[in-house]
Design a protein around this motif. Structure first.
Motif, PDB file in Angstrom:
ATOM      1  N   GLY A  87      26.656 -28.786 -29.206  1.00 33.40           N
ATOM      2  CA  GLY A  87      27.305 -29.928 -28.559  1.00 33.40           C
ATOM      3  C   GLY A  87      28.785 -29.674 -28.321  1.00 33.40           C
ATOM      4  N   ASP A  88      29.453 -29.067 -29.301  1.00 30.68           N
ATOM      5  CA  ASP A  88      30.872 -28.746 -29.144  1.00 30.68           C
ATOM      6  C   ASP A  88      31.087 -27.732 -28.023  1.00 30.68           C
ATOM      7  OD1 ASP A  88      31.465 -30.453 -31.197  1.00 30.68           O
ATOM      8  OD2 ASP A  88      31.833 -28.883 -32.683  1.00 30.68           O
ATOM      9  N   LEU A  89      30.241 -26.691 -27.989  1.00 33.42           N
ATOM     10  CA  LEU A  89      30.381 -25.669 -26.950  1.00 33.42           C
ATOM     11  C   LEU A  89      30.070 -26.235 -25.573  1.00 33.42           C
ATOM     12  CD1 LEU A  89      28.838 -22.558 -28.748  1.00 33.42           C
ATOM     13  CD2 LEU A  89      31.263 -23.040 -28.330  1.00 33.42           C
ATOM     14  N   VAL A  90      29.066 -27.095 -25.477  1.00 28.54           N
ATOM     15  CA  VAL A  90      28.752 -27.740 -24.199  1.00 28.54           C
ATOM     16  C   VAL A  90      29.950 -28.542 -23.711  1.00 28.54           C
ATOM     17  CG1 VAL A  90      27.383 -29.584 -23.126  1.00 28.54           C
ATOM     18  CG2 VAL A  90      26.255 -27.849 -24.500  1.00 28.54           C
ATOM     19  N   GLU A  91      30.548 -29.322 -24.601  1.00 34.58           N
ATOM     20  CA  GLU A  91      31.689 -30.144 -24.204  1.00 34.58           C
ATOM     21  C   GLU A  91      32.873 -29.281 -23.792  1.00 34.58           C
ATOM     22  OE1 GLU A  91      33.702 -33.458 -23.117  1.00 34.58           O
ATOM     23  OE2 GLU A  91      31.576 -33.251 -23.609  1.00 34.58           O
ATOM     24  N   LEU A  92      33.121 -28.200 -24.523  1.00 38.25           N
ATOM     25  CA  LEU A  92      34.224 -27.312 -24.176  1.00 38.25           C
ATOM     26  C   LEU A  92      33.991 -26.669 -22.809  1.00 38.25           C
ATOM     27  CD1 LEU A  92      36.855 -25.838 -24.845  1.00 38.25           C
ATOM     28  CD2 LEU A  92      35.489 -24.108 -26.045  1.00 38.25           C
ATOM     29  N   VAL A  93      32.779 -26.191 -22.578  1.00 34.47           N
ATOM     30  CA  VAL A  93      32.463 -25.567 -21.286  1.00 34.47           C
ATOM     31  C   VAL A  93      32.637 -26.567 -20.156  1.00 34.47           C
ATOM     32  CG1 VAL A  93      30.498 -24.739 -19.921  1.00 34.47           C
ATOM     33  CG2 VAL A  93      30.991 -23.705 -22.139  1.00 34.47           C
ATOM     34  N   ARG A  94      32.248 -27.807 -20.380  1.00 38.41           N
ATOM     35  CA  ARG A  94      32.377 -28.812 -19.325  1.00 38.41           C
ATOM     36  C   ARG A  94      33.836 -29.188 -19.064  1.00 38.41           C
ATOM     37  NH1 ARG A  94      27.735 -29.654 -17.504  1.00 38.41           N
ATOM     38  NH2 ARG A  94      25.825 -29.704 -18.747  1.00 38.41           N
ATOM     39  N   GLN A  95      34.690 -28.930 -20.035  1.00 40.25           N
ATOM     40  CA  GLN A  95      36.118 -29.216 -19.860  1.00 40.25           C
ATOM     41  C   GLN A  95      36.893 -28.023 -19.304  1.00 40.25           C
ATOM     42  OE1 GLN A  95      37.684 -32.088 -20.367  1.00 40.25           O
ATOM     43  NE2 GLN A  95      36.053 -33.269 -21.326  1.00 40.25           N
ATOM     44  N   MET A  96      36.257 -26.860 -19.222  1.00 29.90           N
ATOM     45  CA  MET A  96      36.966 -25.657 -18.759  1.00 29.90           C
ATOM     46  C   MET A  96      37.588 -25.891 -17.388  1.00 29.90           C
ATOM     47  SD  MET A  96      36.991 -22.983 -20.846  1.00 29.90           S
ATOM     48  CE  MET A  96      37.031 -21.504 -19.845  1.00 29.90           C
ATOM     49  N   ASP A 180      27.245 -25.522 -15.777  1.00 26.78           N
ATOM     50  CA  ASP A 180      25.827 -25.253 -16.035  1.00 26.78           C
ATOM     51  C   ASP A 180      25.572 -23.758 -16.195  1.00 26.78           C
ATOM     52  OD1 ASP A 180      25.199 -27.929 -15.949  1.00 26.78           O
ATOM     53  OD2 ASP A 180      24.662 -27.909 -13.826  1.00 26.78           O
ATOM     54  N   GLN A 181      26.221 -22.936 -15.351  1.00 22.40           N
ATOM     55  CA  GLN A 181      26.053 -21.488 -15.454  1.00 22.40           C
ATOM     56  C   GLN A 181      26.634 -20.968 -16.767  1.00 22.40           C
ATOM     57  OE1 GLN A 181      28.101 -20.886 -11.769  1.00 22.40           O
ATOM     58  NE2 GLN A 181      26.281 -20.072 -10.758  1.00 22.40           N
ATOM     59  N   LEU A 182      27.824 -21.437 -17.124  1.00 22.48           N
ATOM     60  CA  LEU A 182      28.459 -20.998 -18.360  1.00 22.48           C
ATOM     61  C   LEU A 182      27.628 -21.395 -19.577  1.00 22.48           C
ATOM     62  CD1 LEU A 182      32.247 -21.749 -17.692  1.00 22.48           C
ATOM     63  CD2 LEU A 182      31.111 -19.531 -17.702  1.00 22.48           C
ATOM     64  N   MET A 183      27.054 -22.601 -19.530  1.00 21.41           N
ATOM     65  CA  MET A 183      26.272 -23.048 -20.676  1.00 21.41           C
ATOM     66  C   MET A 183      24.965 -22.288 -20.771  1.00 21.41           C
ATOM     67  SD  MET A 183      26.929 -24.914 -23.176  1.00 21.41           S
ATOM     68  CE  MET A 183      25.946 -24.277 -24.541  1.00 21.41           C
ATOM     69  N   ALA A 184      24.378 -21.921 -19.626  1.00 16.43           N
ATOM     70  CA  ALA A 184      23.146 -21.138 -19.656  1.00 16.43           C
ATOM     71  C   ALA A 184      23.387 -19.787 -20.320  1.00 16.43           C
ATOM     72  CB  ALA A 184      22.612 -20.945 -18.233  1.00 16.43           C
ATOM     73  N   VAL A 185      24.509 -19.153 -19.996  1.00 17.64           N
ATOM     74  CA  VAL A 185      24.843 -17.868 -20.609  1.00 17.64           C
ATOM     75  C   VAL A 185      25.190 -18.063 -22.084  1.00 17.64           C
ATOM     76  CG1 VAL A 185      26.402 -15.892 -20.518  1.00 17.64           C
ATOM     77  CG2 VAL A 185      25.629 -16.949 -18.405  1.00 17.64           C
ATOM     78  N   THR A 186      25.874 -19.133 -22.399  1.00 20.64           N
ATOM     79  CA  THR A 186      26.211 -19.429 -23.795  1.00 20.64           C
ATOM     80  C   THR A 186      24.938 -19.617 -24.624  1.00 20.64           C
ATOM     81  OG1 THR A 186      28.322 -20.441 -23.186  1.00 20.64           O
ATOM     82  CG2 THR A 186      27.406 -21.052 -25.321  1.00 20.64           C
ATOM     83  N   ASP A 187      23.979 -20.357 -24.075  1.00 21.43           N
ATOM     84  CA  ASP A 187      22.713 -20.576 -24.777  1.00 21.43           C
ATOM     85  C   ASP A 187      21.952 -19.267 -24.982  1.00 21.43           C
ATOM     86  OD1 ASP A 187      22.618 -23.268 -25.438  1.00 21.43           O
ATOM     87  OD2 ASP A 187      21.857 -23.865 -23.478  1.00 21.43           O
ATOM     88  N   ALA A 188      22.023 -18.398 -23.966  1.00 24.83           N
ATOM     89  CA  ALA A 188      21.230 -17.169 -24.019  1.00 24.83           C
ATOM     90  C   ALA A 188      21.862 -16.094 -24.898  1.00 24.83           C
ATOM     91  CB  ALA A 188      21.031 -16.614 -22.604  1.00 24.83           C
ATOM     92  N   VAL A 189      23.204 -16.097 -24.998  1.00 25.24           N
ATOM     93  CA  VAL A 189      23.875 -14.977 -25.661  1.00 25.24           C
ATOM     94  C   VAL A 189      24.766 -15.423 -26.823  1.00 25.24           C
ATOM     95  CG1 VAL A 189      25.346 -12.966 -25.340  1.00 25.24           C
ATOM     96  CG2 VAL A 189      23.847 -13.702 -23.476  1.00 25.24           C
ATOM     97  N   LEU A 190      25.731 -16.297 -26.550  1.00 21.02           N
ATOM     98  CA  LEU A 190      26.738 -16.600 -27.572  1.00 21.02           C
ATOM     99  C   LEU A 190      26.157 -17.390 -28.744  1.00 21.02           C
ATOM    100  CD1 LEU A 190      29.652 -16.370 -28.498  1.00 21.02           C
ATOM    101  CD2 LEU A 190      30.181 -18.447 -27.202  1.00 21.02           C
TER     102      LEU A 190
END
Length: 198
Positions: A87-96, A180-190
């Motif tokens: 949830g924190d990473l999703v919110e950060l990515v959406r604020q980028m 959405d693209q950043l979060m997809a990569v975050t989910d898959a790798v980070l």
């Protein structure tokens, strides 16, 4: 345009109104002529300021331009703590920061950054610093909560991953990275790397 004020120069505090005037003039100039053609001399002429004052306050053209862009185009980053790592990473990515917010000129920044080391450094130090600080805080909090092992090697690469994903999308696909693209990569790798077992 690449000269800098001596390190020993003492910064004189500008008023908030004067700083805003200079930053607005800088943004408008770069919007008119592009990053490459804009000069500190022209900002000084338009604002009736000395170039020495501008260099003393912002050190160089990249920092002046990035500070102007940040002030005009991007809202302050709110505190992020959803209680959950994803949830924190999703919110950060959406604020980028979006490279080209709706209705705002591109300024030519994102084209010039690949060949201008000072500009790349200014982007990191001025524009991206709050997001990197937020990422460090998120990771430290989840290490403390036990979600991430303190000796997880992925911690050392998370910042590079976040910014790298942001810029590489344009290189590979020709499209600006979106949340959405950043979060997809975050989910898959980070996320898997951060939460992996020993």
């Amino acid at each position: 345009m690449d000269k800098q004020a001596p390190a020993s120069s003492r910064r004189k505090r500008l008023t908030v109104e004067r700083e805003r005037e200079i930053l607005d003039a800088t943004f408008d100039l770069v919007a008119e002529v592009g990053y490459e053609q804009a000069t500190v001399d022209e900002v000084a002429r338009r604002t009736k300021a000395s170039t020495a004052t501008l260099y003393r306050q912002w050190e160089n053209k990249p920092r002046l331009v990035i500070t102007a862009m940040k002030a005009r185009k991007y809202a302050p980053l709110p505190r992020i703590d959803t209680g959950d790592l994803r949830g924190d990473l999703v919110e950060l990515v959406r604020q980028m920061p979006k490279p080209h917010p709706s209705g705002a000129p591109t300024l030519g920044i994102w084209q010039a950054v690949m060949t201008d080391p000072q500009l790349a450094q200014a982007l990191r130090d001025v524009l991206f610093a709050p997001y990197l600080d937020a990422l460090r805080n998120i990771l430290a909090r989840h290490v403390e909560r036990g979600t991430i092992r303190p000796d997880n090697p992925a911690l050392a690469h998370a910042e590079m991953f976040l910014l790298g994903s942001f810029f590489v999308e344009k290189l590979f696909t020709g499209q600006e990275a979106n949340a959405d693209q950043l979060m997809a990569v975050t989910d898959a790798v980070l996320l898997p790397a951060l939460t992996s077992a020993r």
